[in-house]
Design a protein around this motif. Sequence first.
Motif, PDB file in Angstrom:
ATOM      1  N   ASP A 141       0.843  -1.204   0.000  1.00 46.50           N
ATOM      2  CA  ASP A 141       0.000   0.000   0.000  1.00 46.50           C
ATOM      3  C   ASP A 141       0.874   1.248   0.000  1.00 46.50           C
ATOM      4  OD1 ASP A 141      -2.374  -1.561   0.208  1.00 46.50           O
ATOM      5  OD2 ASP A 141      -1.897  -1.883   2.329  1.00 46.50           O
ATOM      6  N   GLU A 142       2.007   1.173   0.721  1.00 47.22           N
ATOM      7  CA  GLU A 142       2.926   2.306   0.777  1.00 47.22           C
ATOM      8  C   GLU A 142       4.340   1.762   0.938  1.00 47.22           C
ATOM      9  OE1 GLU A 142       1.892   5.279   3.758  1.00 47.22           O
ATOM     10  OE2 GLU A 142      -0.207   4.645   3.703  1.00 47.22           O
ATOM     11  N   LEU A 143       5.289   2.553   0.456  1.00 44.80           N
ATOM     12  CA  LEU A 143       6.705   2.201   0.614  1.00 44.80           C
ATOM     13  C   LEU A 143       7.454   3.470   0.939  1.00 44.80           C
ATOM     14  CD1 LEU A 143       7.787   0.150  -2.568  1.00 44.80           C
ATOM     15  CD2 LEU A 143       7.588  -0.731  -0.253  1.00 44.80           C
ATOM     16  N   PHE A 144       8.465   3.360   1.790  1.00 40.88           N
ATOM     17  CA  PHE A 144       9.333   4.529   1.965  1.00 40.88           C
ATOM     18  C   PHE A 144      10.743   4.120   2.368  1.00 40.88           C
ATOM     19  CE2 PHE A 144       7.025   4.177   6.084  1.00 40.88           C
ATOM     20  CZ  PHE A 144       8.060   4.235   7.005  1.00 40.88           C
ATOM     21  N   PHE A 145      11.677   5.015   2.067  1.00 38.70           N
ATOM     22  CA  PHE A 145      13.079   4.855   2.455  1.00 38.70           C
ATOM     23  C   PHE A 145      13.336   5.633   3.733  1.00 38.70           C
ATOM     24  CE2 PHE A 145      14.439   4.574  -2.253  1.00 38.70           C
ATOM     25  CZ  PHE A 145      14.834   3.252  -2.171  1.00 38.70           C
ATOM     26  N   THR A 146      14.307   5.165   4.524  1.00 40.43           N
ATOM     27  CA  THR A 146      14.783   5.970   5.659  1.00 40.43           C
ATOM     28  C   THR A 146      16.300   6.037   5.627  1.00 40.43           C
ATOM     29  OG1 THR A 146      15.009   4.092   7.183  1.00 40.43           O
ATOM     30  CG2 THR A 146      12.877   5.214   7.155  1.00 40.43           C
ATOM     31  N   GLY A 147      16.847   7.121   6.118  1.00 42.69           N
ATOM     32  CA  GLY A 147      18.292   7.284   6.223  1.00 42.69           C
ATOM     33  C   GLY A 147      18.607   8.673   6.733  1.00 42.69           C
ATOM     34  N   THR A 148      19.817   8.853   7.205  1.00 46.65           N
ATOM     35  CA  THR A 148      20.219  10.174   7.690  1.00 46.65           C
ATOM     36  C   THR A 148      20.089  11.192   6.573  1.00 46.65           C
ATOM     37  OG1 THR A 148      21.682   9.196   9.294  1.00 46.65           O
ATOM     38  CG2 THR A 148      22.139  11.484   8.657  1.00 46.65           C
ATOM     39  N   ILE A 165       5.835   0.349 -11.808  1.00 45.03           N
ATOM     40  CA  ILE A 165       4.535  -0.066 -11.274  1.00 45.03           C
ATOM     41  C   ILE A 165       4.196   0.885 -10.124  1.00 45.03           C
ATOM     42  CG2 ILE A 165       3.253  -1.909 -10.087  1.00 45.03           C
ATOM     43  CD1 ILE A 165       5.077  -3.937 -11.499  1.00 45.03           C
ATOM     44  N   LEU A 166       3.026   1.530 -10.197  1.00 45.10           N
ATOM     45  CA  LEU A 166       2.654   2.491  -9.164  1.00 45.10           C
ATOM     46  C   LEU A 166       2.407   1.783  -7.833  1.00 45.10           C
ATOM     47  CD1 LEU A 166       0.161   5.135 -10.609  1.00 45.10           C
ATOM     48  CD2 LEU A 166       2.668   5.237 -10.416  1.00 45.10           C
ATOM     49  N   ILE A 167       2.895   2.409  -6.777  1.00 42.91           N
ATOM     50  CA  ILE A 167       2.670   1.880  -5.430  1.00 42.91           C
ATOM     51  C   ILE A 167       1.437   2.580  -4.859  1.00 42.91           C
ATOM     52  CG2 ILE A 167       3.648   1.588  -3.122  1.00 42.91           C
ATOM     53  CD1 ILE A 167       5.072   0.099  -5.580  1.00 42.91           C
ATOM     54  N   GLY A 168       0.446   1.815  -4.456  1.00 40.61           N
ATOM     55  CA  GLY A 168      -0.807   2.387  -3.944  1.00 40.61           C
ATOM     56  C   GLY A 168      -1.396   3.316  -4.981  1.00 40.61           C
ATOM     57  N   THR A 169      -1.608   4.578  -4.570  1.00 37.60           N
ATOM     58  CA  THR A 169      -2.194   5.555  -5.487  1.00 37.60           C
ATOM     59  C   THR A 169      -1.110   6.299  -6.275  1.00 37.60           C
ATOM     60  OG1 THR A 169      -2.118   7.163  -3.717  1.00 37.60           O
ATOM     61  CG2 THR A 169      -4.191   5.961  -3.978  1.00 37.60           C
ATOM     62  N   THR A 182      11.717   9.254   2.941  1.00 39.89           N
ATOM     63  CA  THR A 182      11.363   9.587   1.554  1.00 39.89           C
ATOM     64  C   THR A 182      10.395   8.543   0.990  1.00 39.89           C
ATOM     65  OG1 THR A 182      13.532  10.615   1.194  1.00 39.89           O
ATOM     66  CG2 THR A 182      12.297   9.972  -0.762  1.00 39.89           C
ATOM     67  N   PRO A 183       9.196   8.978   0.594  1.00 41.64           N
ATOM     68  CA  PRO A 183       8.232   8.028   0.023  1.00 41.64           C
ATOM     69  C   PRO A 183       8.691   7.516  -1.341  1.00 41.64           C
ATOM     70  CG  PRO A 183       7.209  10.187   0.474  1.00 41.64           C
ATOM     71  CD  PRO A 183       8.674  10.356   0.662  1.00 41.64           C
ATOM     72  N   ILE A 184       8.271   6.309  -1.675  1.00 40.25           N
ATOM     73  CA  ILE A 184       8.548   5.715  -2.985  1.00 40.25           C
ATOM     74  C   ILE A 184       7.219   5.626  -3.720  1.00 40.25           C
ATOM     75  CG2 ILE A 184       9.302   3.597  -4.158  1.00 40.25           C
ATOM     76  CD1 ILE A 184      11.088   3.092  -1.633  1.00 40.25           C
ATOM     77  N   LYS A 185       7.154   6.226  -4.930  1.00 46.49           N
ATOM     78  CA  LYS A 185       5.860   6.212  -5.616  1.00 46.49           C
ATOM     79  C   LYS A 185       5.729   5.151  -6.697  1.00 46.49           C
ATOM     80  CE  LYS A 185       6.686  10.598  -8.119  1.00 46.49           C
ATOM     81  NZ  LYS A 185       7.124  10.297  -9.452  1.00 46.49           N
ATOM     82  N   SER A 186       6.867   4.641  -7.181  1.00 42.87           N
ATOM     83  CA  SER A 186       6.763   3.508  -8.102  1.00 42.87           C
ATOM     84  C   SER A 186       8.004   2.646  -8.015  1.00 42.87           C
ATOM     85  CB  SER A 186       6.560   3.999  -9.545  1.00 42.87           C
ATOM     86  OG  SER A 186       7.781   4.497 -10.084  1.00 42.87           O
TER      87      SER A 186
END
Length: 309
Positions: free
Chosen positions: A251-258, A271-275, A263-267
Amino acid sequence: MAEFNENAKIWYDGKMVDWKEATVHVMCHALHYGSSVFEGIRCYDTKKGPAIFRLHDHIKRLFNSAKIYRMEIPFTIEQLEQACINIVKINNMRSAYLRPIAFRGYGRLGVDPKDTPVQVVVAALDWGKYLGDEAINIGVDVRVSSWNRMQSNTLPAMAKAGSNYMNSQLIKMEAAADGYLEGIALTPQGLISEGSGENLFLIYGGKIITPPLFASILPGITRDSIITIARELGYVVEEQMIPREMLYIADELFFTGTAAEVTPIKSVDRILIGTGKRGPITERIQKHFFGILTGDIEDKYGWLTPIYV
Ligand code: PPE
């Protein structure tokens, strides 16, 4: 990209030196064999003045990385924490990206690092949004990398060693060559690992899932902060091995880091992630995280070390 300020001072083996003086010899061990360990730490301009995020945890991880490589850092944890504070002060910065690095220096050539001194540097840079200014709100387009992350008996992923970033460069350059902002690497077994410089989180059926430490990931300090925040907000967070195809149906994906923060990932692979936009849970977690960093939300875990007390 990080901006260099060539007028800035650099902490070099215990002394503050001019930017241009902070050099190494071409026969330095680390240049030939990748023998360095480093950190990336952010100092934020909070309501109560500049403060470093999770300073102790970062310096502790630097010492752990060094320990894995039998590298003896000739300073104490306290001295390097103080160096981080002092470099922000001396350069008169409100916010900064700090780059402590310990490396095997100039002694002699040969893989065996015997007789090469371990040297330590702390530099302060300006580093805006890692994956672009819009990425934080809109999200990024990524691909699954054809390069895998290393197995821990090849190059230990838990050590933040310079040499691991050769693998990161392969992932990053391949992604860029194909028009993506970042790549997600799999483990040698084909399950999800992490980005070239970020950990990964997935939201599926209301649950938050992230790969465990044995998925060849760096034990991210932002990752740990986000797990803590998400649980505080009432979400179930699980560390689990994740099959590749779960990326596409998340439904959603995101990256984390210093550097990447949250940061959200949209595709992924177009392939689109969620909306195809930042998802609501990502946004809620981001808000809380940034709220702590600005000082709008109470720092109840003691994550911020003020520069001026
Ligand atoms: N995985 C990797 C491979 C990685 O490099 C980072 C940080 C993370 C996960 C997240 O860890 P943490 O920062 O503790 O949450 N990458 C650093 C270097 C990036 C660079 O391009 O240089 C960083 O974010 O500072």
